[in-house]
Design a protein around this motif. Structure first.
Motif, mmCIF file in Angstrom:
data_model
loop_
_atom_site.group_PDB
_atom_site.id
_atom_site.type_symbol
_atom_site.label_atom_id
_atom_site.label_comp_id
_atom_site.label_asym_id
_atom_site.label_seq_id
_atom_site.Cartn_x
_atom_site.Cartn_y
_atom_site.Cartn_z
ATOM 1 N N UNK A 414 -29.317 -3.173 27.511
ATOM 2 C CA UNK A 414 -29.522 -3.046 26.293
ATOM 3 C C UNK A 414 -29.428 -4.597 25.540
ATOM 4 N N UNK A 415 -30.247 -5.014 24.302
ATOM 5 C CA UNK A 415 -30.066 -6.342 24.064
ATOM 6 C C UNK A 415 -30.930 -7.265 25.097
ATOM 7 N N UNK A 416 -32.066 -7.619 24.517
ATOM 8 C CA UNK A 416 -32.622 -8.535 25.266
ATOM 9 C C UNK A 416 -32.347 -10.095 25.345
ATOM 10 N N UNK A 417 -32.745 -10.999 26.140
ATOM 11 C CA UNK A 417 -32.529 -12.511 26.103
ATOM 12 C C UNK A 417 -32.178 -12.983 24.768
ATOM 13 N N UNK A 418 -33.184 -12.725 23.905
ATOM 14 C CA UNK A 418 -33.305 -13.500 22.594
ATOM 15 C C UNK A 418 -31.913 -12.938 21.807
ATOM 16 N N UNK A 419 -31.544 -11.551 21.709
ATOM 17 C CA UNK A 419 -30.587 -11.214 21.236
ATOM 18 C C UNK A 419 -29.160 -11.962 21.694
ATOM 19 N N UNK A 420 -29.363 -12.204 23.019
ATOM 20 C CA UNK A 420 -28.017 -13.011 23.528
ATOM 21 C C UNK A 420 -28.133 -14.380 23.279
ATOM 22 N N UNK A 421 -29.141 -14.877 23.246
ATOM 23 C CA UNK A 421 -29.221 -16.316 22.576
ATOM 24 C C UNK A 421 -28.564 -16.601 21.454
ATOM 25 N N UNK A 422 -29.012 -15.589 20.318
ATOM 26 C CA UNK A 422 -28.493 -15.875 19.076
ATOM 27 C C UNK A 422 -27.088 -15.421 18.986
ATOM 28 N N UNK A 423 -26.420 -14.386 19.665
ATOM 29 C CA UNK A 423 -25.168 -14.382 19.691
ATOM 30 C C UNK A 423 -24.272 -15.612 20.221
ATOM 31 N N UNK A 424 -24.916 -16.208 21.332
ATOM 32 C CA UNK A 424 -24.291 -17.537 21.770
ATOM 33 C C UNK A 424 -24.367 -18.659 20.698
ATOM 34 N N UNK A 425 -25.439 -18.514 19.825
ATOM 35 C CA UNK A 425 -25.710 -19.565 18.857
ATOM 36 C C UNK A 425 -24.574 -19.534 17.591
ATOM 37 N N UNK A 426 -24.201 -18.139 17.308
ATOM 38 C CA UNK A 426 -23.372 -17.901 16.403
ATOM 39 C C UNK A 426 -21.907 -18.148 16.780
ATOM 40 N N UNK A 427 -21.525 -17.918 18.152
ATOM 41 C CA UNK A 427 -20.345 -18.213 18.562
ATOM 42 C C UNK A 427 -19.772 -19.652 18.466
ATOM 43 N N UNK A 428 -21.029 -20.562 19.111
ATOM 44 C CA UNK A 428 -20.905 -21.849 19.030
ATOM 45 C C UNK A 428 -20.692 -22.395 17.704
#
Length: 591
Positions: A414-428
C-alpha cells in the motif's frame, strides 16, 4: 398541464379499449411490445464525472478492448477534445442533455487550480453542461467559494485572487444538492432539475436528482463546511422522485457523486464483479428511478442492476478527467409517462498522442479521434499561457518515475513511491519542529510524477500531485496513540486513505486479525515502536482536522504549524542534484 397519459389512464379505467388496457398493465421496464398510441421519443444523455479541472489534455489513457482478447491504451481527455466529442454525439440525437456526476473542479492541474477553477467553469459553460451534482471536492475551498462558483463575482474567499484573467460570471449550468442541507434545513442548491423536449402529446421531460456522498465531511476540511449537514443519499433521492413525477418528469435520472468499481477494469463497458459504497444506496431506491449516473471512484462501468418486480436499473460511470463520455439512450413513451428502454455505452475521448519517460502513447484507429474544438482550445490556451511561468519551472530531478502504485503492484503493498516521496519531504520540512515521523494520506495524492527524459520535474507536475494548498502540522503523540490512529484507518469501517509513512516508520496491516489489533510489525528506525515513548509526527492540515476519518490526529499535544505541503515537496526535490525515488514499500498487507 394536460397530458395524453391522463387520457390514456382514464380510458384504461373505463376499459374502453383493449390495447390501452394492455398498455396500462405493462410494468415499467427496459422494453415493452404492446401497441401504443404514440411512438416512443428518443432522448440522449451525455454524461461524465470527476473532471477535476483537466482543461488541458492530461497525458492519460483509457484501456480499450483491441478485439483480439487484449487491450490498447488510448490517449484521452482535454476540454477541447471533450467539447468536440460531445458535439459529435449530440448530432446523433434530436433531443439531448449533458450532465456531470460531480467533482468538476478542485484537485485540479495548475492551469485551472491557479485561477480557482474559473476556466473549468468557463469551459463547461461553452460545452453546454446542463446539470452537475455537487461532489465532495467542490467543497475543498469551502461553502462561500462554491456559491461564488455557481453565482459568479470576484469575492475573495481563499488565499488566491479571483478574476485574474476575466470577470467571472459563474456557472450557466445548475449545481444540484439533494442531500446537503444548510442550518435552516434547506438544501444548499436545488435538489432537482427538469429538462423538456417536444410539444403536445409528444412532449417528454427528464427529471434529474443531484447529490454528493454522505461521507463528504471526512473528505474535506471541516472548516469549509461548517454548518452544513450531509444526509442519507437514498432518502434524499426517494423524497425527490414523487416531486419530480408531479412536476411532469417522464424519466428520473440520479446524478450521484458516489460509486463503485469492477473487479477487472480492462473494459469500461463491463460490470465485472461490481462492488462499492453505492450498492447499499441502490438497494434502497424507489423503483421509479430509471438511471443512476455515478462517480467519485474514478472507475468506468456500465451495469444493469437487477431489481425485484421492476426492470433492471441502469448504472453508469465514465471514469475521470474527461477521458470517457457515457452515451445514454432513453426511449420514452409519452402516453404512459415511462421509459420503454434504456441503454448506455462509454466512449473514449481520444486526443493527440504524447510522450513520457516511459515511452510514446500513440493514437489508435479502433475509436474515433476528436479534433480539438477551436474556441475551447483558444480559451484554454489563455489560461495555459498565464500558468506557464509557474508550471514550466524546473524544481528538481528524480532518478525515475514516481508512480502511485508499485511497478509489480499487488494487494500486499500500500502507498506507492510518490506517496513515500511526499512523506519524506514533509518530514524533512518539519525537522526544525522536532518531527521524527510524517504521514501522507494516500487518497490525497492526485497523480504520479513522470519526469522528463533528463529526470527534470516541473512545478506544474508537483502541483498536479498536491493541488490542495495544505499546511503542515506537527504534534506529539505516544507510540500507543500512533498505533491507535493507524488502527482507526483499518478497522470495521476502513478509511479511504492509508497513512503512508516517511522512511523512519514501517508497519504491516494484518486483516486476518480482529479490528483494533490489525497493525503489526510497527517499527521506528528499524526497531519496534515504543508504545510508551513520545514522538513528534507531521501530517497535512486536512488530516490534522480529521480528514479521511483520522480524528485522532487532532489529539496530539504541542502543535506547531509549518509551511505548505507543496513547498516541502519542492524543497525536497531541489535539495540534491537527483532525488532517488523510494524503492521499498513501507506498508504491507496480510489478507
Amino acid at each position: 398541464m394536460t397530458r395524453l397519459s391522463t387520457r390514456t389512464r382514464a380510458l384504461c379505467a373505463a376499459a374502453l379499449l383493449a390495447p390501452l388496457l394492455a398498455a396500462c398493465a405493462t410494468p415499467q421496464g427496459t422494453s415493452v411490445s404492446s401497441p401504443k398510441t404514440q411512438s416512443p421519443v428518443e432522448v440522449g444523455i451525455l454524461a461524465f464525472n470527476d473532471f477535476h479541472g483537466n482543461i488541458a489534455a492530461p497525458k492519460a489513457t483509457v484501456s480499450w478492448p483491441d478485439g483480439q482478447g487484449g487491450t490498447v491504451k488510448v490517449p484521452a481527455g482535454g476540454a477541447a477534445h471533450l467539447a468536440s466529442a460531445l458535439d459529435a454525439l449530440r448530432h446523433e440525437f434530436r433531443y439531448s442533455a449533458t450532465v456531470s456526476a460531480g467533482d468538476l473542479i478542485s484537485a485540479s492541474p495548475l492551469a485551472s487550480s491557479l485561477f480557482l477553477d474559473e476556466p473549468s467553469i468557463g469551459v463547461m459553460n461553452r460545452i453546454g453542461l446542463d446539470f452537475n451534482a455537487v461532489g465532495n471536492h467542490e467543497f475543498d475551498r469551502g461553502r462561500a467559494e462554491l456559491l461564488r462558483v455557481q453565482n459568479g463575482g470576484c469575492e475573495k474567499n481563499t488565499q488566491r485572487e479571483p478574476c485574474q484573467l476575466e470577470q467571472f460570471a459563474g456557472a450557466n449550468f445548475r449545481y444540484l444538492s439533494a442531500s446537503t442541507y444548510t442550518e435552516d434545513g434547506t438544501t444548499l442548491f436545488p435538489a432537482t432539475g427538469l429538462k423538456s423536449f417536444g410539444e403536445g402529446a409528444a412532449k417528454v421531460t427528464l427529471g434529474f436528482v443531484g447529490l454528493t456522498l454522505k461521507g463528504t465531511p471526512s473528505l474535506v476540511s471541516p472548516g469549509g463546511i461548517a454548518g452544513l449537514t450531509f444526509g442519507d443519499e437514498a432518502e434524499a433521492i426517494n423524497r425527490a422522485v414523487p416531486l419530480l413525477r408531479r412536476e411532469g418528469a417522464d424519466a428520473v435520472i440520479v446524478l450521484i457523486h458516489q460509486g463503485g468499481a469492477q473487479a477487472d477494469t480492462s473494459d469500461p463497458n463491463a460490470c465485472d464483479g461490481f462492488t462499492g459504497d453505492i450498492q447499499p444506496i441502490l438497494d434502497k431506491l424507489d423503483p421509479k428511478v430509471d438511471v443512476v449516473i455515478s462517480g467519485h471512484t474514478h472507475q468506468a462501468y456500465i451495469c444493469e442492476m437487477p431489481r425485484e418486480g421492476a426492470a433492471p436499473l441502469l448504472l453508469t460511470s465514465a471514469g475521470s478527467y474527461g477521458r470517457l463520455v457515457t452515451r445514454l439512450t432513453l426511449d420514452i413513451d409519452p402516453a404512459s409517462d415511462h421509459v420503454v428502454s434504456a441503454h448506455a455505452r462509454n466512449l473514449p475521448v481520444q486526443s493527440e498522442g504524447y510522450t513520457t519517460s516511459r515511452g510514446d502513447v500513440a493514437q489508435t484507429d479502433l475509436v474515433p479521434v476528436y479534433p480539438a474544438r477551436a474556441d475551447i482550445a483558444q480559451y484554454v490556451g489563455r489560461y495555459l499561457d498565464a500558468a506557464s511561468a509557474y508550471s514550466e519551472r524546473t524544481v528538481g530531478h528524480l532518478s525515475g518515475g514516481a508512480p502511485r502504485d508499485w511497478p509489480d503492484a499487488t494487494e500486499d503493498r500500500k502507498g506507492g513511491p510518490v506517496d513515500q516521496l511526499i512523506a519524506d519531504s514533509q518530514l524533512a520540512a518539519t525537522r526544525a519542529a522536532g518531527a521524527q515521523i510524517a504521514f501522507m494520506n494516500s487518497a490525497g495524492v492526485r497523480a504520479p510524477i513522470e519526469p522528463g527524459a533528463d529526470g527534470a520535474v516541473t512545478f506544474g507536475q508537483i502541483f498536479t500531485v498536491q493541488p490542495f494548498g495544505n499546511t503542515l502540522m506537527t504534534r506529539s503523540f505516544t507510540g500507543a496513540q500512533i498505533k491507535a490512529i493507524l488502527e482507526s484507518g483499518v478497522g470495521a469501517t476502513p478509511s479511504a486513505s492509508v497513512l503512508v509513512p516517511s522512511s523512519t516508520l514501517t508497519y504491516t496491516i494484518d486483516t486476518t486479525r480482529p479490528a483494533g489489533d490489525r497493525i503489526t510489525r510497527l517499527a521506528f528506525n528499524g526497531q519496534p515502536l515504543d508504545l510508551a515513548a513520545r514522538y513528534r509526527v507531521t501530517v497535512n492540515s486536512f488530516l490534522d482536522q480529521g480528514g479521511d476519518g483520522y480524528v485522532g490526529l487532532a489529539e496530539g499535544s504541542d502543535p506547531t504549524v509549518g509551511g505548505l505541503d507543496l513547498d516541502a515537496l519542492e524543497a525536497w526535490l531541489s535539495a540534491v542534484p537527483v532525488r532517488a525515488v523510494p524503492e521499498t514499500p513501507r506498508v504491507r498487507v496480510i489478507e
